[in-house]
Design a protein around this motif. Structure first.
Motif, short mmCIF file in Angstrom:
data_model
loop_
_atom_site.label_atom_id
_atom_site.label_comp_id
_atom_site.label_asym_id
_atom_site.label_seq_id
_atom_site.Cartn_x
_atom_site.Cartn_y
_atom_site.Cartn_z
N GLY A 218 0.83 0.98 8.00
CA GLY A 218 0.46 0.55 9.34
C GLY A 218 -0.96 0.01 9.44
O GLY A 218 -1.39 -0.38 10.53
N ARG A 219 -1.67 -0.05 8.32
CA ARG A 219 -3.07 -0.50 8.35
C ARG A 219 -3.27 -1.84 7.66
O ARG A 219 -4.41 -2.25 7.44
CB ARG A 219 -3.95 0.56 7.66
CG ARG A 219 -3.84 1.97 8.25
CD ARG A 219 -4.29 2.02 9.70
NE ARG A 219 -5.68 1.68 9.85
CZ ARG A 219 -6.70 2.55 9.73
NH1 ARG A 219 -6.43 3.82 9.45
NH2 ARG A 219 -7.94 2.16 9.89
N ILE A 220 -2.18 -2.52 7.31
CA ILE A 220 -2.30 -3.82 6.65
C ILE A 220 -1.52 -4.87 7.42
O ILE A 220 -0.61 -4.56 8.19
CB ILE A 220 -1.76 -3.78 5.20
CG1 ILE A 220 -0.31 -3.31 5.18
CG2 ILE A 220 -2.64 -2.90 4.32
CD1 ILE A 220 0.39 -3.48 3.84
N HIS A 221 -1.89 -6.12 7.20
CA HIS A 221 -1.12 -7.25 7.70
C HIS A 221 -1.34 -8.42 6.76
O HIS A 221 -2.48 -8.73 6.39
CB HIS A 221 -1.51 -7.64 9.13
CG HIS A 221 -0.49 -8.50 9.81
ND1 HIS A 221 -0.32 -9.84 9.50
CD2 HIS A 221 0.43 -8.22 10.78
CE1 HIS A 221 0.65 -10.35 10.24
NE2 HIS A 221 1.12 -9.38 11.03
N GLY B 152 5.56 4.20 1.73
CA GLY B 152 4.50 3.20 1.75
C GLY B 152 4.88 2.00 2.59
O GLY B 152 5.81 2.06 3.42
N GLU B 153 4.17 0.90 2.37
CA GLU B 153 4.43 -0.30 3.17
C GLU B 153 4.25 -1.54 2.32
O GLU B 153 3.36 -1.60 1.45
CB GLU B 153 3.50 -0.37 4.38
CG GLU B 153 3.78 -1.58 5.28
CD GLU B 153 2.96 -1.60 6.57
OE1 GLU B 153 3.25 -2.46 7.41
OE2 GLU B 153 2.05 -0.78 6.70
N MET B 154 5.10 -2.52 2.56
CA MET B 154 4.95 -3.84 1.96
C MET B 154 5.28 -4.89 3.00
O MET B 154 6.20 -4.71 3.82
CB MET B 154 5.85 -4.02 0.74
CG MET B 154 5.87 -5.44 0.20
SD MET B 154 6.91 -5.67 -1.26
CE MET B 154 5.82 -5.07 -2.52
N VAL C 215 0.85 -1.20 0.00
CA VAL C 215 0.00 0.00 0.00
C VAL C 215 0.89 1.24 0.00
O VAL C 215 2.10 1.16 0.22
CB VAL C 215 -0.94 0.04 1.23
CG1 VAL C 215 -1.97 -1.06 1.17
CG2 VAL C 215 -0.13 -0.04 2.53
N GLY C 216 0.26 2.38 -0.21
CA GLY C 216 0.96 3.65 -0.20
C GLY C 216 1.06 4.25 1.19
O GLY C 216 0.61 3.66 2.18
N PRO C 217 1.61 5.46 1.30
CA PRO C 217 1.87 6.10 2.60
C PRO C 217 0.63 6.27 3.47
O PRO C 217 0.70 6.10 4.69
CB PRO C 217 2.46 7.46 2.21
CG PRO C 217 2.97 7.29 0.83
CD PRO C 217 2.11 6.29 0.17
N ALA C 218 -0.50 6.62 2.86
CA ALA C 218 -1.70 6.90 3.66
C ALA C 218 -2.19 5.67 4.41
O ALA C 218 -2.83 5.79 5.47
CB ALA C 218 -2.81 7.45 2.77
#
Length: 330
Positions: free
Chosen positions: A131-134, A226-228, A125-128
């Motif tokens: 921390g909201r995924i797993h 973002g996050e991966m 996901v992107g920056p926004a």
């Protein structure tokens, strides 16, 4: 790493994209990949660095160049880890469909996970939505959290998934949740990166794809904020042994962005070959070609999109060899 290297790495991906773009729609993915590899390797030789390929075209006995462990650059400092995919989306080029890119990620020595050539389960996901995924959360939970983070309803989310039989359950779960799906035939680096670019039309990327491609995408998402998350997805005992040979003791470990890319001192560059959610295609003109490239630097978070015009009569031969050879046959 010096920021001046940013444009050097853009030259690397531009050369690979220009060389392979001549093969778009011609049904020969091997020739397209060979052209991209040769062009990328030749430009790397001009860059003042001492690079080691940690993600590349395979082992030394499998690839003539850009193989894992190969040294690239002039040999001068700094010592860098190099991850490459000269043509991400070989089938896309062969068929002339969307999504093919030439891509590199560069980090300080030890900065990139040495991912084996096997599958990885991923979510990006992107920056926004950081921390909201797993990776282990139910699909509905992840989509609900991402929608809330983006200020959207689930119905307005766009999820990119590789169109593979292994994803039938995932696809059905996303549909049951009410989100939109964009199925892609090849190349999950570009849509993973697109998650971090506002206005790209991609909100989340999910599913099993290549582990090396996961590290490349993670480098971009590190630059973008973002996050991966990922987990290796071995198919057999040989995959497990391959991972352990590269120092990955626990193949079942949940890999966070910090595991995939270990610091902000990282560069990412990609040039479009065929049209995609992030980059436009190479377009040939009477005098040369137009390219569209994105370059990112992790330490500053700077993202640049570069529209370049290339003159084949002036372009150094080392960067345009594959294209020039093709021109002589037309």
């Amino acid at each position: 790493m010096e920021r001046e290297l940013t444009m050097e790495f853009a030259r690397v991906t531009e050369a690979a994209a220009l060389a392979s773009a001549r093969w778009v729609g011609r049904g020969n993915k091997e020739a397209a990949d060979d052209a991209a590899v040769e062009a990328m390797r030749s430009v790397f030789d001009t860059i003042h660095m001492s690079g080691t390929v940690v993600i590349g075209e395979g082992e030394m006995d499998e690839a003539p160049m850009l193989y894992i462990g190969e040294r690239v650059g002039t040999g001068d400092a700094p010592e860098l880890d190099v991850a490459v995919d000269p043509l991400e989306g070989t089938n896309s080029v062969a068929k002339g469909v969307a999504g093919a890119i030439a891509v590199v990620a560069i980090a300080q020595k030890g900065g990139l996970l040495h991912a084996p050539d096997m599958y990885m389960d991923k979510i990006a996901v992107g920056p926004a939505a950081r921390g909201r995924i797993h990776l282990d959360a139910p699909v509905l939970e992840n989509l609900t959290n991402v929608a809330q983070a983006l200020g959207k309803s689930i119905d307005d989310l766009t999820v990119v998934i590789l169109d593979r039989p292994r994803h039938q359950k995932l696809i059905q779960n996303v549909r049951d949740a009410g989100a939109r799906i964009r199925l892609i035939s090849d190349g999950d680096v570009s849509p993973a990166v697109a998650c971090g670019i506002e206005g790209s039309g991609v909100d989340i990327m999910m599913g099993v794809g290549g582990a090396p491609e996961g590290v490349l995408a993670a480098a971009a998402l590190r630059c973008l904020g973002g996050e991966m998350q990922g987990r290796l997805w071995p198919e057999n005992e040989a995959d497990i042994l391959r991972a352990k040979a590269l120092g990955i003791v626990d193949v079942n470990k949940l890999l966070t962005l910090d595991d995939l890319v270990r610091s902000d001192d990282v560069f990412f560059a990609a040039t479009g070959i065929t049209e995609g959610p992030l980059l436009r295609s190479v377009n040939f003109t009477a005098q040369g070609a137009l390219t569209h490239t994105v370059v990112m630097r992790g330490q500053t978070g700077t993202v640049r999109f570069i529209e370049a015009q290339h003159r084949f009569d002036k372009k150094p031969h080392y960067a345009m060899k594959g294209v020039l050879q093709e021109n002589t046959r037309e």
